[in-house]
Structures are given as structure tokens and as C-alpha cells.
Design an enzyme around this catalytic site. Structure first.
Site: not given
Length: 543
Positions: A268, A274, A401
Site C-alpha cells: 500500500e 496491491v 524501468d
């Protein structure tokens, strides 16, 4: 490319001989400030002997330093042989005679590697150096890999010498220039502030009319840092086409919200969450899923980024890539992004932190501590990430990324690459805004990506080197002591991440090779794959 193998035969005279690379040579080849000894007063560095040092295309000569520690010179013989791709290189030459004596004072000798520039190749070369004491001799093997390009390479970007100290004249002219520059910047800044104010007023007006989940093409949210082939600005027609493509993907992925059951919070952030949960298909069969969503107070910008980044890997199927399974969008509720999930899967960064006893947030902190990681584990996990990145590049997808936070790992240490949706919110310490309204992973970016916004496969290779450093350090923060605003200057001056403790020299050399200043001098993923597989094979032989 060319391989160099140096043979040195001196069982008795090892204690009376030094063979090494000077700090200047190591800096030239690997960007490190240290000497690399092959033989030091009888101690043999087998790690260094087994490592193939890559030689970039911009370097045409190698330098070795030696010294006889006896009272008399030691006889030697030198020989060089081009093992493969003879058409890519002229005959290498020494700047010393092929027969002679090792001097009693430190001396540096040179091997010139003249590429023909007729073909591009990786050439294997063997350099034989035999040193004897009369009754005995010994041979060591030093290997090099030389990149030869079809055309002459550009000059190396990195400055190999220390800049000169500033003089009083330098300081005077610099001060005068700064004074004039301040006046110019003030004038430009005033004009820019007025233009920015007008732009923000237009952006707020456009935002009010934006779609419930998809931003209008003029919305500033598209400039926030996101992965995968996203340009910093798009023409209106291209932006509309991209929005239609995203809408089509969401339509193909849409599932019914009633089939999703949330069980517990896995992670969180400020606005992102999630969950672990289950998804039941039309036949009633349930499967474990991970659900990414946002909180009620999340802005439309954050919602749109979640959808854009979460759907970027849609349609890609590979055992080392985690792609979105479905999307649930219902009126007046936050969207759900579903991913297939195993009961033993964990975020790779959280897993590495747990390996060194750092408690992470969410339910993941209650999981049993992982077993200690060995160098074999690290190399195998790096190979998994590399395989996933190879597949993405084969599909013409740049990740932009690559990092431990954007990978997952299971109980068998199998790694998969995932998208970066919610990463800026869940791992805020890994992203920084440099005043340009873009929250980017500054300390994972290649120099050209950081300074020029240029992304290419070599930029992903740079980030993969940082990921390998994360695996070796168990998710320590890269450049922890460097301010984000100073990272670009830090890299431009030639500084890089330090070698982690207990990291083999050859493994760290791979990382350093990934961080070459010029993208052309970095290894390809195929070259990294070959080396890491060979290195992993060598490691398994001793276990």
C-alpha cells in the site's frame, strides 16, 4: 571481437614477479579507480585470470605493468595470435621486443589492437608471455575481448585524466560569466513563468473535460515518467491514436468485477494499493491473482497512469515476463488490474530486503525469512531477468524501468519482469523529480536517458547492470550518498557504483561494462547472456 589470453609460466619465480594493470588502465577499461593484480609477490588472482575483460571499440591498445622482484632480470618471450575473425583486425603489435628480460623496476608495455574496420566482429586473441628461471617456467592466461566496428568509432567520451586545478584567471572569468548569466537567466525566467502560468490555466481547463479514465491528449499527465516507448510529447493525431489503442486493449481485457474477490493487502502506498485475491472464470474455476488499484482519493492522472502502464505488456507471452491478465472498470469505482499470481511469488525488492533481515510493509513481512543467497543464485536470477528483457526487445519494447522493484520472484528463485504500474507510489524513495514535473528513477537511468531523454536498448542494459548490483547488495539503495540533482554530473565525471562486498571481480566487471559512458560501448544482451552463462557454469564446477 578479439580474445586475448596471456600465458605466464613461472612456478618458482612467482614469488619474485608482479604482473598487473595500473589504476589508469583499469579506469580506462572498467571505470574503476584501483589496480588489478594478476600476480602479486607469489599470490595468483585466479578470479582475474578467469575473467574476460571486454575492450570497447574506442580503445585500440592494452597496457600491462610488470616487475622482476629478484636482483636480476628474468628472461621472457612474447607471442601474439589472432584466434578468430582475422579479417577484422590487423596483426597486433607489441612496443617491446618479443624476447628479453623482465626489468627490475616497474615497466608498462603495450599491445596495439588495430581493427581493419572492414567488418564488425568480436575477435579472439591469444597473447603468450613466458617467463622462466632457467630450470622452470609457468604460463598464465589473460583473456580480452576486443570490439571491432565496421567504421571507425567515435572518440571515447570519458576523460581519463584528472582535470587541472582551477587558476585565479579561471575563477575570474567564471565569476564574470556567472554574473552575466544571472541577468540573462532572470529575464528568461520571467518570460517562462508567464508562459507556464498560461499553460497551467489551459491544462486545468482541459483536465475538467477529460475522460473518466483516459486523459485528453493535451493533459500534462502524459509527461509524467512512464515506461515503454512513450515519447515526451506527441502530436495530437498520435496521442488520439494511442488513446484509442489503450481503449481497445482495455475492452479486450475487461472482466466482470463480481468475479474478483479481494483477500488481503500485499502493498500500500499513498494512493495505490496491491491486493492478493482470486478470480473466477466463466466456468467457475478460481485462480490466484494480484490486483493493482488506487484509493478513492486518487486523481484522474494517477488512474490513467495505472491503466497506461499496466496495459503496456498486454499481449506479450513469455515465462520471464508477467503480463496483465484482465482489467475491471465500473462506473464511479477505481479500476482493477489483475495479474496471474502464485502463492509463493514475491516482489523481488521486498524479497531481497527480507534476505538481509529488513522488515517490509504489508503482509509480506510475515513470510518466513528466505535462505541466504549465493553468487550462483545471484547469477541465475540475473539470467532470468536478462531472458525476459531479451524477449521484450525482440518484440520492440523498451522497458525503461528495469529494477528489482519491477520484478517478481518465486520460492525457487525464478525471476519475472513486470510493468512499473504504481511503482512510483509503492517505492517513492526510488523515484525523484528534478523540477521538471517528471518523477523518474534517476539512479537507474543511463546518462543519455537522464540528460537527453534518449532511450534505446543500451539504456535498458545500463539499468540491468544496476539490477545486478541490487541482487548482489540485497537491494541496497544505489548512489545513496549522492543527491539526485548531482547524479548526472557524478556519472559524467566517470564515477560509478562501488564494488559490493563479496562480489567476484569478474561479476563486478560485467556491471561496470554495462555502465560505459557511450551506449555503443555497452555489451548487447546476447553478449551478457553468453558471459553470465559461462560464469554460472564455472561457479557450479566448484560446488
Amino acid at each position: 571481437m578479439k580474445w586475448f589470453v596471456l600465458f605466464l609460466m613461472v612456478p618458482v619465480c612467482f614469488a619474485h614477479l608482479n604482473v598487473y594493470l595500473s589504476s589508469a588502465e583499469v579506469w580506462r577499461l572498467l571505470g574503476l579507480t584501483a589496480e588489478l593484480f594478476y600476480v602479486r609477490e607469489g599470490q595468483i588472482n585466479f578470479y582475474a585470470l578467469n575473467f574476460v575483460v571486454p575492450v570497447p571499440a574506442t580503445i585500440e591498445e592494452l597496457h600491462f605493468t610488470w616487475q622482476s622482484l629478484t636482483r636480476r632480470p628474468l628472461p621472457y618471450t612474447l607471442h601474439v595470435e589472432v584466434v578468430s575473425h582475422q579479417e577484422a583486425m590487423h596483426t597486433p603489435e607489441f612496443n617491446i621486443t618479443s624476447e628479453g628480460f623482465v626489468p627490475t623496476e616497474p615497466q608498462t608495455w603495450q599491445v596495439t589492437l588495430p581493427c581493419t574496420h572492414v567488418v564488425a566482429a568480436e575477435v579472439d586473441i591469444t597473447i603468450s608471455l613466458n617467463v622462466s628461471t632457467g630450470s622452470s617456467s609457468t604460463t598464465l592466461h589473460f583473456r580480452r575481448r576486443k570490439i571491432c566496428l565496421k567504421e571507425a568509432p567515435r572518440p571515447a567520451v570519458r576523460v581519463d585524466t584528472i582535470p587541472h586545478a582551477p587558476t585565479s584567471a579561471d575563477i575570474f572569468y567564471a565569476g564574470a560569466g556567472c554574473a552575466g548569466g544571472v541577468l540573462l537567466i532572470a529575464a528568461i525566467g520571467a518570460a517562462a513563468c508567464r508562459a507556464r502560468a498560461r499553460k497551467l490555466r489551459r491544462a486545468r481547463s482541459d483536465e475538467q473535460d477529460a475522460h473518466a479514465f483516459l486523459p485528453d491528449s493535451s493533459c500534462k499527465s502524459a509527461a509524467s515518467y512512464t515506461s515503454y516507448r512513450r515519447p515526451t510529447s506527441l502530436p495530437a493525431a498520435a496521442a488520439e491514436e494511442r488513446a484509442r489503442d489503450l481503449q481497445q486493449r482495455i475492452a479486450e481485457l475487461t472482466i466482470q468485477r463480481c468475479r474478483v474477490r479481494l483477500r488481503s493487502v500485499a502493498m500500500e502506498g499513498t494512493f495505490g494499493r496491491v491486493y492478493r485475491g482470486t478470480y473466477a472464470d466463466e466456468d467457475g474455476r478460481e485462480q490466484e491473482v494480484l490486483v493493482k488499484t488506487v484509493a478513492e482519493h486518487a486523481s484522474q492522472v494517477q488512474v490513467s497512469l495505472l491503466l497506461q502502464e499496466g496495459c503496456m505488456l498486454y499481449g506479450l507471452h513469455h515465462e520471464r515476463v508477467l503480463s496483465v491478465l484482465g482489467v475491471s472498470i465500473e462506473d464511479q469505482t477505481a479500476p482493477f488490474l489483475l495479474y496471474p499470481w502464485g502463492s509463493t511469488w514475491r516482489n523481488l525488492k521486498q524479497f531481497l530486503l527480507a534476505c538481509r533481515g529488513v522488515t517490509v510493509g504489508g503482509a509480506a513481512g510475515t513470510a518466513p525469512p528466505p535462505p541466504p543467497l549465493t553468487t550462483q543464485h545471484v547469477v541465475r536470477m540475473a539470467l532470468h531477468a536478462l531472458d525476459g528483457l531479451l524477449y521484450l526487445h525482440s518484440q520492440h519494447v523498451l522497458h525503461k524501468d528495469i529494477a528489482a522493484r519491477n520484478c517478481i520472484v518465486d520460492e525457487n528463485l525464478r525471476v519475472m519482469i513486470a510493468d512499473n504500474a504504481l511503482s512510483r507510489d509503492l517505492f517513492p524513495a526510488d523515484y525523484h523529480c528534478l523540477g521538471d514535473n517528471e518523477n523518474r528513477p534517476i539512479k537507474w537511468l543511463a546518462l543519455e536517458s537522464l540528460t537527453k531523454r534518449q532511450f534505446n536498448p543500451a539504456a535498458d542494459v545500463w539499468a540491468l547492470g544496476v539490477l545486478l548490483w541490487e541482487l548482489t547488495t540485497l537491494a541496497h539503495q544505489p548512489y545513496a550518498e549522492v543527491d539526485p540533482f548531482e547524479v548526472a554530473a557524478y556519472l559524467r565525471d566517470g564515477y560509478r557504483l562501488q564494488q559490493p562486498a563479496n562480489c567476484p571481480d569478474e561479476l563486478f566487471a560485467v556491471m561496470a561494462y554495462c555502465w560505459a559512458m557511450s551506449p555503443d560501448d555497452r555489451p548487447t544482451l546476447q553478449q551478457l547472456q553468453i558471459f553470465l552463462r559461462d560464469f554460472h557454469t564455472q561457479l557450479t564446477r566448484f560446488v
